[in-house]
Design a protein around this motif. Structure first.
Motif, short mmCIF file in Angstrom:
data_model
loop_
_atom_site.label_atom_id
_atom_site.label_comp_id
_atom_site.label_asym_id
_atom_site.label_seq_id
_atom_site.Cartn_x
_atom_site.Cartn_y
_atom_site.Cartn_z
N THR A 31 0.81 -1.23 0.00
CA THR A 31 0.00 0.00 0.00
C THR A 31 0.84 1.28 0.00
OG1 THR A 31 -0.14 0.29 2.42
CG2 THR A 31 -1.73 -1.22 1.39
N LEU A 32 2.16 1.15 0.17
CA LEU A 32 2.99 2.34 0.35
C LEU A 32 3.04 3.19 -0.91
CD1 LEU A 32 6.04 0.80 2.27
CD2 LEU A 32 4.04 1.95 3.23
N VAL A 33 3.14 4.51 -0.68
CA VAL A 33 3.30 5.46 -1.78
C VAL A 33 4.47 6.39 -1.45
CG1 VAL A 33 0.87 5.38 -2.45
CG2 VAL A 33 1.62 7.08 -0.79
N GLU A 34 4.73 7.32 -2.34
CA GLU A 34 5.88 8.21 -2.18
C GLU A 34 5.84 8.94 -0.84
OE1 GLU A 34 8.09 11.80 -4.72
OE2 GLU A 34 6.56 10.53 -5.63
N ASP A 35 6.99 9.00 -0.19
CA ASP A 35 7.19 9.68 1.10
C ASP A 35 6.51 8.97 2.27
OD1 ASP A 35 8.93 11.83 0.46
OD2 ASP A 35 7.26 12.93 -0.43
N ASP A 36 6.21 7.70 2.14
CA ASP A 36 5.67 6.93 3.26
C ASP A 36 6.79 6.31 4.08
OD1 ASP A 36 3.01 7.44 2.85
OD2 ASP A 36 2.56 5.53 1.89
N VAL A 37 6.48 6.06 5.35
CA VAL A 37 7.34 5.28 6.24
C VAL A 37 6.46 4.23 6.91
CG1 VAL A 37 8.77 5.30 8.33
CG2 VAL A 37 8.96 7.17 6.66
N VAL A 38 6.82 2.96 6.78
CA VAL A 38 6.06 1.92 7.44
C VAL A 38 6.52 1.84 8.89
CG1 VAL A 38 7.62 0.09 6.62
CG2 VAL A 38 5.31 -0.47 7.38
N VAL A 39 5.56 1.85 9.82
CA VAL A 39 5.84 1.86 11.26
C VAL A 39 5.16 0.63 11.86
CG1 VAL A 39 5.59 3.12 13.43
CG2 VAL A 39 5.98 4.37 11.28
N VAL A 40 5.96 -0.30 12.40
CA VAL A 40 5.44 -1.62 12.75
C VAL A 40 5.78 -1.98 14.19
CG1 VAL A 40 5.40 -4.06 12.15
CG2 VAL A 40 5.78 -2.34 10.37
N ASP A 41 4.76 -2.32 14.95
CA ASP A 41 4.97 -2.92 16.27
C ASP A 41 5.04 -4.43 16.10
OD1 ASP A 41 5.07 -3.74 18.86
OD2 ASP A 41 3.06 -3.06 19.40
N MET A 42 6.26 -4.97 16.20
CA MET A 42 6.47 -6.42 16.15
C MET A 42 6.69 -6.97 17.55
SD MET A 42 6.45 -8.13 13.21
CE MET A 42 7.60 -9.46 13.46
N PHE A 43 6.19 -6.25 18.56
CA PHE A 43 6.31 -6.60 19.99
C PHE A 43 7.74 -7.00 20.35
CE2 PHE A 43 4.45 -10.26 17.78
CZ PHE A 43 5.16 -11.35 18.24
N ASP A 44 8.72 -6.30 19.72
CA ASP A 44 10.15 -6.47 20.00
C ASP A 44 10.65 -7.87 19.65
OD1 ASP A 44 12.47 -5.20 20.60
OD2 ASP A 44 12.30 -5.37 22.78
N LYS A 45 10.02 -8.50 18.71
CA LYS A 45 10.42 -9.84 18.30
C LYS A 45 11.49 -9.75 17.20
CE LYS A 45 8.65 -14.25 16.60
NZ LYS A 45 7.50 -15.02 16.13
N VAL A 46 12.60 -10.44 17.39
CA VAL A 46 13.68 -10.43 16.41
C VAL A 46 13.84 -11.82 15.78
CG1 VAL A 46 16.15 -10.05 16.03
CG2 VAL A 46 14.86 -8.53 17.56
N HIS A 47 14.06 -12.87 16.59
CA HIS A 47 14.12 -14.23 16.06
C HIS A 47 12.73 -14.62 15.54
CE1 HIS A 47 15.29 -18.39 15.58
NE2 HIS A 47 14.31 -18.78 16.39
N LEU A 48 12.67 -14.97 14.26
CA LEU A 48 11.39 -15.23 13.58
C LEU A 48 10.49 -14.00 13.58
CD1 LEU A 48 10.60 -18.84 14.91
CD2 LEU A 48 11.59 -18.21 12.70
N GLY A 49 11.13 -12.84 13.70
CA GLY A 49 10.38 -11.59 13.73
C GLY A 49 10.95 -10.55 12.78
N THR A 50 11.50 -11.02 11.67
CA THR A 50 12.16 -10.10 10.72
C THR A 50 11.13 -9.59 9.71
OG1 THR A 50 12.84 -12.05 9.44
CG2 THR A 50 14.41 -11.17 11.02
#
Length: 301
Positions: free
Chosen positions: A111-130
């Motif tokens: 859905t992103l368009v020009e000048d967008d920034v995706v902001v995602v809460d991944m609940f601080d998950k890194v392993h299997l959270g990429t």
């Protein structure tokens, strides 16, 4: 529930009176974004803090391009740990009812368009959270032109992502695993990033110090006050070097004489040329009122 629902977005952003995207997301003017790239995080923080917006900053990130400023309009997403019944229901709903393709993270990036920034809460998950790797970061680059991502979670393919020059990515950690065992429960909804909150359409300002989320209805005010602080500082440095004023005079509330000197300099000196879209009527009037009524504090927000 619906993902990226215009009625919900409009309901949650009532203070924004300007243009909106078709999904209801506030569309802060591109000129404001351009000017935002020239201000510091602290200059943006002041006007928000003093208006009660005290949970807009988060600094605990790793940064793909540590010295690159990132500015854009927020597209938000909220992920939670996988629960099979919820996961299957929402994934099926997105595919069948909203014609979305792939996995949850791909839905957002598509859905992103020009000048967008995706902001995602991944609940601080890194392993299997990429949330992104080389492919999706390339898609972000292509779609946003100069935006990027803020991910309270992980990324992968860092060696590929760092080669993408036109965007930036703020993230919590790296891992070679792919995204798994997560479910998206909100798209363009209020999103928590560490100790900060981000809303769809917020202006995201990412700097070496961290990220601040600026409500769209305060974006122009924030830029104007930051620019005014900048040009006043330029003037102050000049007059201090020339020993015209003391530091106490520059740092205190300016009287009418000092404001008059500043405005004359502002209108003629080349160093002020890029700031001449600013006006000072209110400041000069406040100084005149203060002179008539006695001293008052100068709050430069």
């Amino acid at each position: 529930m619906k993902f990226d629902n215009p009625e919900d977005i409009i309901q949650l952003t009532p203070h924004w009176k300007g243009e909106r995207f078709p999904n209801g997301r506030p569309k802060v003017d591109g000129d404001i974004l351009r000017r935002m790239r020239k201000i510091t995080l602290e200059e943006a923080w002041g006007p928000l803090w003093h208006r009660g917006y005290t949970f807009q900053f988060e600094g605990d990130f790793k940064i793909i391009h540590p010295n690159k400023v990132m500015v854009g309009r927020a597209v938000t997403a909220v992920m939670v740990p996988k629960r099979p019944d919820l996961h299957e229901t929402l994934l099926q709903y997105g595919h069948e009812q909203e014609d979305r393709k792939g996995f949850f993270n791909q839905w957002v990036i598509d859905t992103l368009v020009e000048d967008d920034v995706v902001v995602v809460d991944m609940f601080d998950k890194v392993h299997l959270g990429t949330y992104v790797g080389g492919n999706l970061s390339t898609a972000i680059s292509t779609r946003t032109k100069r935006g990027g991502a803020v991910i309270w979670g992980g990324i992968r393919d860092n060696q590929q992502v760092v080669e993408i020059d036109n965007i930036n990515v703020f993230y919590r950690g790296s891992d070679p695993t792919a995204i798994a065992d997560v479910t998206m429960v909100g798209m363009n909804t209020p999103t928590r990033i560490g100790k900060a909150i981000c809303m769809p359409g917020d202006v995201v300002l990412g700097t070496p110090s961290g990220v601040i989320f600026i409500p769209p209805h305060l974006a122009e005010l924030t830029v104007v006050q930051a620019e005014k602080a900048q040009v006043r500082d330029v003037f102050g440095f000049v007059r201090l070097r020339d020993s015209v004023y003391s530091t106490a005079q520059i740092d205190a509330a300016w009287d009418v004489d000092l404001w008059t000197d500043f405005i004359n300099w502002f209108e003629t000196d080349e160093a002020a040329a890029e700031y001449r879209h600013l006006t000072w009527t209110k400041e000069l009037e406040d100084a005149r009122n203060a002179q008539r009524s006695g001293p008052q504090s100068d709050v430069r927000l």
